[in-house]
Design an enzyme around this catalytic site. Sequence first.
Site, PDB file in Angstrom:
ATOM      1  N   ASP A   1      47.795  61.655   2.168  1.00  0.00           N
ATOM      2  CA  ASP A   1      47.696  60.674   1.081  1.00  0.00           C
ATOM      3  C   ASP A   1      47.313  61.299  -0.256  1.00  0.00           C
ATOM      4  OD1 ASP A   1      48.199  58.688   3.077  1.00  0.00           O
ATOM      5  OD2 ASP A   1      46.111  58.932   3.687  1.00  0.00           O
TER       6      ASP A   1
ATOM      7  N   GLY B   1      54.750  62.870  -1.526  1.00  0.00           N
ATOM      8  CA  GLY B   1      56.058  62.224  -1.698  1.00  0.00           C
ATOM      9  C   GLY B   1      56.458  62.207  -3.161  1.00  0.00           C
TER      10      GLY B   1
ATOM     11  N   HIS C   1      55.098  57.785   2.750  1.00  0.00           N
ATOM     12  CA  HIS C   1      55.277  58.319   1.400  1.00  0.00           C
ATOM     13  C   HIS C   1      55.609  57.174   0.448  1.00  0.00           C
ATOM     14  CE1 HIS C   1      56.380  62.616   2.916  1.00  0.00           C
ATOM     15  NE2 HIS C   1      55.090  62.368   2.947  1.00  0.00           N
TER      16      HIS C   1
HETATM   17  P1  IMP Z   1      48.381  60.079  14.544  1.00  0.00           P
HETATM   18  O1  IMP Z   1      49.147  61.083  13.767  1.00  0.00           O
HETATM   19  O2  IMP Z   1      48.931  58.685  14.468  1.00  0.00           O
HETATM   20  O3  IMP Z   1      48.123  60.534  15.961  1.00  0.00           O
HETATM   21  O4  IMP Z   1      46.923  59.946  13.859  1.00  0.00           O
HETATM   22  C1  IMP Z   1      45.976  60.995  13.935  1.00  0.00           C
HETATM   23  C2  IMP Z   1      45.148  61.050  12.677  1.00  0.00           C
HETATM   24  O5  IMP Z   1      45.935  61.470  11.575  1.00  0.00           O
HETATM   25  C3  IMP Z   1      44.535  59.709  12.263  1.00  0.00           C
HETATM   26  O6  IMP Z   1      43.276  59.957  11.651  1.00  0.00           O
HETATM   27  C4  IMP Z   1      45.521  59.201  11.227  1.00  0.00           C
HETATM   28  O7  IMP Z   1      44.938  58.283  10.347  1.00  0.00           O
HETATM   29  C5  IMP Z   1      45.896  60.496  10.536  1.00  0.00           C
HETATM   30  N1  IMP Z   1      47.227  60.455   9.926  1.00  0.00           N
HETATM   31  C6  IMP Z   1      48.418  60.571  10.559  1.00  0.00           C
HETATM   32  N2  IMP Z   1      49.423  60.534   9.672  1.00  0.00           N
HETATM   33  C7  IMP Z   1      48.871  60.397   8.461  1.00  0.00           C
HETATM   34  C8  IMP Z   1      49.402  60.315   7.138  1.00  0.00           C
HETATM   35  O8  IMP Z   1      50.601  60.394   6.896  1.00  0.00           O
HETATM   36  N3  IMP Z   1      48.491  60.173   6.129  1.00  0.00           N
HETATM   37  C9  IMP Z   1      47.163  60.136   6.366  1.00  0.00           C
HETATM   38  N4  IMP Z   1      46.622  60.218   7.572  1.00  0.00           N
HETATM   39  C10 IMP Z   1      47.460  60.342   8.618  1.00  0.00           C
HETATM   40 MG    MG Z   2      50.752  59.001   3.130  1.00  0.00          MG
END
Ligand code: IMP
Ligand code: MG
Length: 330
Positions: free
Chosen positions: A15, A19, A43
């Site tokens: 975040d 993107g 994104h």
């Molecule tokens: P997962 O990728 O859904 O298994 O989530 C694992 C961790 O990564 C969690 O803390 C999510 O909130 C974080 N996370 C996964 N993808 C993103 C993203 O695109 N942006 C921010 N946090 C992410």
């Molecule tokens: Mg994001």
Amino acid sequence: MIDIADVVYGLAWGDEGKGKVSAAMAHQYDWVCRWNGGPNAGHTVWVDGKKHKTHIVPSGIFAGKPCLIGSGCVINPDKFFVEIRELKQAGFDTSLVKIHPNVHIITEAHITHDKQHLGHLGTTGQGIAPCYSDKMLRRGIRAIDCFASDWIWNGEMSGKILCEGAQSVWLDIDHGDYPYVTSSTTLPYGACSIGFSPKRIGRLIGVAKAYDTKSGVDPLFPETLWEDPQIDALIREGGEYGTTTGRKRLANWLNLDKLISAVQLSGCTEIIINKCDVLQRVGVYKVFHKGELVQFKDLGEFKMYMVREMSYGQIADLHDIRFSNSPETI
Ligand code: IMP
Ligand code: MG
């Protein structure tokens, strides 16, 4: 033949605005490629004053460039087609999107498992970890098994490519805050899994933010921080709600020690520090550095400090630091 591959990736917990950066650079490239993650990513990209959200399609779509979803990614076919439909309706040429045959497919069982068993890790509930587990157990289903041939990449790619990271350094499976990480390689060396030699990598463009946020659970970001009115103001002014989950993000002042570690670990050659306008709107400028909370009187002082502490020569490879604002304000 791939001549050069530049990489845009996140230096924190996601975040940071990757993107936005890759969408702005995409027109300079022949291809824009994702190498990791799946619909867990979100994104947000602004094109001609309109907001677009993507989860799996690389931001090259907004510049009319061929886009590859690389072999290290995972895909949810239903969500993919929803995204394609939305992009098509918005007038973008979705025939430019190609999927590597080895991309793994997220199934309903993966999503159910994630939601039932991994909630304590604060996952996005998109089935990411179970899908990558089946990949490693070598029993997964791949894109080649279920996508029509129009979508499958034919293996041809040449020229200059832009590799677009998803998630970020501290969510990396090997180097992140395990187990509060994702299940893929977010560090820029992972971009080579697209299918080129590490020698082809050119610029390593790390994207950071003027303050830290974490989507989901992490002991580094206690929920008690939400009670701090200044932190609450950062979340409100920064619009820190998940693109994928809608969850309110955890937030804190920028941890410069962590940022410098991320720069060193990833070999970052250029940094972009996004959302500086949010600090200005909150009117408070602080960073954690060397274990202390340092406060500045204005954004100018904040920037000067950052440049001094990360200045050229102190960190190998880093030769440029730029500051930017929220996409809506550009
Ligand atoms: P997962 O990728 O859904 O298994 O989530 C694992 C961790 O990564 C969690 O803390 C999510 O909130 C974080 N996370 C996964 N993808 C993103 C993203 O695109 N942006 C921010 N946090 C992410
Ligand atoms: Mg994001």
